[in-house]
Design a protein around this motif. Structure first.
Motif, PDB file in Angstrom:
ATOM      1  N   THR A   7       0.947  -1.267   0.047  1.00  0.00           N
ATOM      2  CA  THR A   7      -0.198   0.172  -0.095  1.00  0.00           C
ATOM      3  C   THR A   7       0.933   1.257   0.106  1.00  0.00           C
ATOM      4  O   THR A   7       2.175   1.300  -0.215  1.00  0.00           O
ATOM      5  N   GLY A   8       0.284   2.341   0.147  1.00  0.00           N
ATOM      6  CA  GLY A   8       1.262   3.532   0.224  1.00  0.00           C
ATOM      7  C   GLY A   8       0.469   4.789  -0.719  1.00  0.00           C
ATOM      8  O   GLY A   8      -0.767   4.414  -0.983  1.00  0.00           O
ATOM      9  N   MET A   9       1.080   5.820  -0.648  1.00  0.00           N
ATOM     10  CA  MET A   9       0.614   6.853  -1.309  1.00  0.00           C
ATOM     11  C   MET A   9       0.573   6.819  -2.852  1.00  0.00           C
ATOM     12  O   MET A   9       1.410   6.226  -3.445  1.00  0.00           O
ATOM     13  N   SER A  10      -0.510   7.488  -3.487  1.00  0.00           N
ATOM     14  CA  SER A  10      -0.659   7.326  -4.923  1.00  0.00           C
ATOM     15  C   SER A  10       0.523   8.174  -5.502  1.00  0.00           C
ATOM     16  O   SER A  10       0.651   9.270  -5.104  1.00  0.00           O
ATOM     17  N   GLY A  11       1.077   7.662  -6.483  1.00  0.00           N
ATOM     18  CA  GLY A  11       2.506   8.256  -7.030  1.00  0.00           C
ATOM     19  C   GLY A  11       3.662   7.655  -6.563  1.00  0.00           C
ATOM     20  O   GLY A  11       4.615   8.422  -7.055  1.00  0.00           O
ATOM     21  N   ALA A  12       3.765   7.110  -5.548  1.00  0.00           N
ATOM     22  CA  ALA A  12       4.865   6.796  -4.706  1.00  0.00           C
ATOM     23  C   ALA A  12       5.547   5.533  -5.504  1.00  0.00           C
ATOM     24  O   ALA A  12       6.728   5.051  -5.045  1.00  0.00           O
ATOM     25  N   GLU A 126      -3.263   6.780   7.245  1.00  0.00           N
ATOM     26  CA  GLU A 126      -1.929   6.711   8.490  1.00  0.00           C
ATOM     27  C   GLU A 126      -2.055   5.427   9.288  1.00  0.00           C
ATOM     28  O   GLU A 126      -1.157   5.218   9.736  1.00  0.00           O
ATOM     29  N   PHE A 127      -3.304   4.657   9.377  1.00  0.00           N
ATOM     30  CA  PHE A 127      -3.113   3.790  10.072  1.00  0.00           C
ATOM     31  C   PHE A 127      -2.448   2.694   9.614  1.00  0.00           C
ATOM     32  O   PHE A 127      -2.070   1.535  10.431  1.00  0.00           O
ATOM     33  N   LEU A 128      -2.318   2.599   8.106  1.00  0.00           N
ATOM     34  CA  LEU A 128      -1.534   1.578   7.845  1.00  0.00           C
ATOM     35  C   LEU A 128      -0.237   1.584   7.707  1.00  0.00           C
ATOM     36  O   LEU A 128       0.820   1.027   7.959  1.00  0.00           O
ATOM     37  N   LYS A 129       0.312   2.968   7.639  1.00  0.00           N
ATOM     38  CA  LYS A 129       1.722   3.281   7.789  1.00  0.00           C
ATOM     39  C   LYS A 129       2.229   3.104   9.198  1.00  0.00           C
ATOM     40  O   LYS A 129       3.222   2.397   9.503  1.00  0.00           O
ATOM     41  N   ASN A 130       1.222   3.302  10.088  1.00  0.00           N
ATOM     42  CA  ASN A 130       1.474   3.057  11.553  1.00  0.00           C
ATOM     43  C   ASN A 130       1.773   1.682  11.859  1.00  0.00           C
ATOM     44  O   ASN A 130       2.844   1.105  12.878  1.00  0.00           O
ATOM     45  N   GLN A 131       1.468   0.783  11.129  1.00  0.00           N
ATOM     46  CA  GLN A 131       1.492  -0.626  11.342  1.00  0.00           C
ATOM     47  C   GLN A 131       2.419  -1.478  10.375  1.00  0.00           C
ATOM     48  O   GLN A 131       2.710  -2.611  10.615  1.00  0.00           O
ATOM     49  N   ALA A 132       3.060  -0.513   9.377  1.00  0.00           N
ATOM     50  CA  ALA A 132       3.884  -1.269   8.369  1.00  0.00           C
ATOM     51  C   ALA A 132       5.181  -1.680   8.851  1.00  0.00           C
ATOM     52  O   ALA A 132       5.826  -1.002   9.654  1.00  0.00           O
ATOM     53  N   GLU A 133       5.369  -2.963   8.546  1.00  0.00           N
ATOM     54  CA  GLU A 133       6.630  -3.523   8.743  1.00  0.00           C
ATOM     55  C   GLU A 133       7.967  -2.994   7.802  1.00  0.00           C
ATOM     56  O   GLU A 133       8.916  -2.844   8.306  1.00  0.00           O
ATOM     57  N   HIS A 235      19.073   7.370  16.096  1.00  0.00           N
ATOM     58  CA  HIS A 235      18.026   8.051  16.392  1.00  0.00           C
ATOM     59  C   HIS A 235      17.078   8.497  15.553  1.00  0.00           C
ATOM     60  O   HIS A 235      15.496   8.799  15.775  1.00  0.00           O
ATOM     61  N   TYR A 236      17.389   8.653  14.200  1.00  0.00           N
ATOM     62  CA  TYR A 236      16.326   8.951  13.380  1.00  0.00           C
ATOM     63  C   TYR A 236      15.604   7.653  12.984  1.00  0.00           C
ATOM     64  O   TYR A 236      14.396   7.675  12.682  1.00  0.00           O
ATOM     65  N   VAL A 237      16.136   6.421  13.130  1.00  0.00           N
ATOM     66  CA  VAL A 237      15.280   5.171  12.944  1.00  0.00           C
ATOM     67  C   VAL A 237      14.417   5.146  13.955  1.00  0.00           C
ATOM     68  O   VAL A 237      13.248   4.883  13.732  1.00  0.00           O
ATOM     69  N   THR A 238      14.797   5.488  15.175  1.00  0.00           N
ATOM     70  CA  THR A 238      13.650   5.391  16.431  1.00  0.00           C
ATOM     71  C   THR A 238      12.796   6.537  16.417  1.00  0.00           C
ATOM     72  O   THR A 238      11.442   6.102  16.625  1.00  0.00           O
ATOM     73  N   GLU A 239      12.804   7.650  15.828  1.00  0.00           N
ATOM     74  CA  GLU A 239      11.938   8.494  15.526  1.00  0.00           C
ATOM     75  C   GLU A 239      11.058   8.297  14.323  1.00  0.00           C
ATOM     76  O   GLU A 239      10.041   8.981  14.102  1.00  0.00           O
ATOM     77  N   GLY A 240      11.241   7.181  13.541  1.00  0.00           N
ATOM     78  CA  GLY A 240      10.643   6.781  12.542  1.00  0.00           C
ATOM     79  C   GLY A 240      10.732   7.582  10.934  1.00  0.00           C
ATOM     80  O   GLY A 240       9.947   7.623  10.022  1.00  0.00           O
ATOM     81  N   LYS A 241      12.048   8.099  10.941  1.00  0.00           N
ATOM     82  CA  LYS A 241      12.342   8.916   9.823  1.00  0.00           C
ATOM     83  C   LYS A 241      12.520   7.712   8.619  1.00  0.00           C
ATOM     84  O   LYS A 241      13.356   6.720   8.973  1.00  0.00           O
ATOM     85  N   ASN A 242      12.167   8.035   7.587  1.00  0.00           N
ATOM     86  CA  ASN A 242      12.335   6.967   6.328  1.00  0.00           C
ATOM     87  C   ASN A 242      13.470   7.498   5.508  1.00  0.00           C
ATOM     88  O   ASN A 242      13.904   6.854   4.745  1.00  0.00           O
ATOM     89  N   GLN A 243      13.752   8.762   5.297  1.00  0.00           N
ATOM     90  CA  GLN A 243      14.623   9.334   4.371  1.00  0.00           C
ATOM     91  C   GLN A 243      15.576  10.288   4.928  1.00  0.00           C
ATOM     92  O   GLN A 243      15.002  11.294   5.577  1.00  0.00           O
ATOM     93  N   LEU A 244      16.747  10.206   4.636  1.00  0.00           N
ATOM     94  CA  LEU A 244      17.810  11.147   5.361  1.00  0.00           C
ATOM     95  C   LEU A 244      18.559  11.549   3.993  1.00  0.00           C
ATOM     96  O   LEU A 244      19.256  10.875   3.340  1.00  0.00           O
ATOM     97  N   VAL A 245      18.637  12.954   3.921  1.00  0.00           N
ATOM     98  CA  VAL A 245      19.235  13.685   2.918  1.00  0.00           C
ATOM     99  C   VAL A 245      20.540  14.348   3.358  1.00  0.00           C
ATOM    100  O   VAL A 245      20.114  15.259   3.989  1.00  0.00           O
TER     101      VAL A 245
END
Length: 291
Positions: A7-12, A126-133, A235-245
């Motif tokens: 699942t996910g955002m349209s266009g992703a 949001e409910f799907l993202k919160n449960q995503a592995e 720490h970024y992983v713990t905070e749930g960050k997915n993309q780091l530039v």
């Protein structure tokens, strides 16, 4: 049986990801009615079934029925059926750009603006993202890079930490990359641009690497930068960050920044905790301007 809800955002990139899942042996079904997912999972899980790996695409096109998915997932878990959720995401500005380039209408935008449709879609998913592995941010990914990440997860069974790091070299005179999370300025180092015979070369050339790294300050900076990035990543992983530039800049983005970005990339690439790529945004701009 391996059962994945994609699942996910349209266009992703969900449609592209489904094709990739199919290529690595998954039986894929897109936009299956929500009410049929539970029955489909039961049929696919029969011991004598030939289906060993199944992926079901679910997105905002399910309409109001999407809200019923939580109840279905709860029932699947209660009955002992295991499944993973793969969520594809992208930054809002990237999604808007993709919709404009393809001239498609966002499913929730109607006759309104795309960004409003995107915000509403985020709320509903949001409910799907919160449960995503697995959460894969495709904002800065090429198609082949997405393929590599999916193969790591579903073909090579590697641990996946939901963080993808992009190292970007750039020139300050062309502006700081707008999607930067961390920006570092290496203009304190001597500039090869003013050295006879080095101006036309880039940080990808050995002569430039040797010139830049001969200065002790370059090595000290690289050590400290590596140490700080390694400190920040968990720490970024713990905070749930997915993309780091991580952006490293010099004057023109051709010599010093390219050299240091390459050196950091080399130090970070032998790990399994995150995805990693490197981009040299401005490396050829001077050459183009002078033609």
């Amino acid at each position: 049986m391996k059962f994945v809800i994609l699942t996910g955002m349209s266009g992703a990139g969900k449609s592209t990801a489904l094709k990739m899942m199919e290529d690595i042996g998954y039986f894929c079904v897109d936009n299956l009615p929500i009410a049929l997912i539970e029955k489909f999972a039961e049929l696919a899980g029969l011991q004598d079934a030939e289906l060993q790996k199944v992926a079901v695409g679910v997105d905002i096109r399910s309409g109001q029925a999407l809200s019923e998915l939580q109840v279905i997932m709860d029932r699947l878990r209660q009955s002992g059926k295991q499944f993973d959720i793969l969520y594809l995401d992208s930054a809002d500005e990237v999604l808007v750009k993709r919709y404009k380039e393809t001239r498609r209408t966002h499913p929730l935008a109607g006759s309104g603006r795309v960004d409003k449709g995107i915000r509403e879609e985020r709320r509903r998913l949001e409910f799907l993202k919160n449960q995503a592995e697995y959460i894969v941010d495709t904002s800065n990914m090429l198609t082949r890079e997405l393929k590599v990440e999916l193969e790591k997860i579903f073909l090579q069974n590697q641990d996946y930490k939901n963080l993808f790091i992009t190292l970007v070299s750039f020139g300050f005179k062309y502006g700081i990359p707008t999607d930067s999370d961390l920006v570092f300025d290496v203009r304190f180092l001597p500039n090869p641009y003013y050295v006879e015979g080095l101006r036309a070369k880039t940080g990808n050339d050995q002569e430039i690497r040797e010139y830049v790294m001969q200065f002790p300050e370059a090595g000290y900076f690289l050590d400290k930068l590596e140490d700080m990035v390694k400190f920040l990543i968990p720490h970024y992983v713990t905070e749930g960050k997915n993309q780091l530039v991580i952006s490293i800049g010099c004057t023109g983005g051709k010599h010093r920044s390219v050299t240091l970005a390459n050196a950091l990339h080399q130090r970070m690439q032998n790990q399994k905790e995150y995805g990693l790529k490197i981009e040299h945004r401005d490396i050829h701009k001077d050459a183009l301007r002078n033609k």
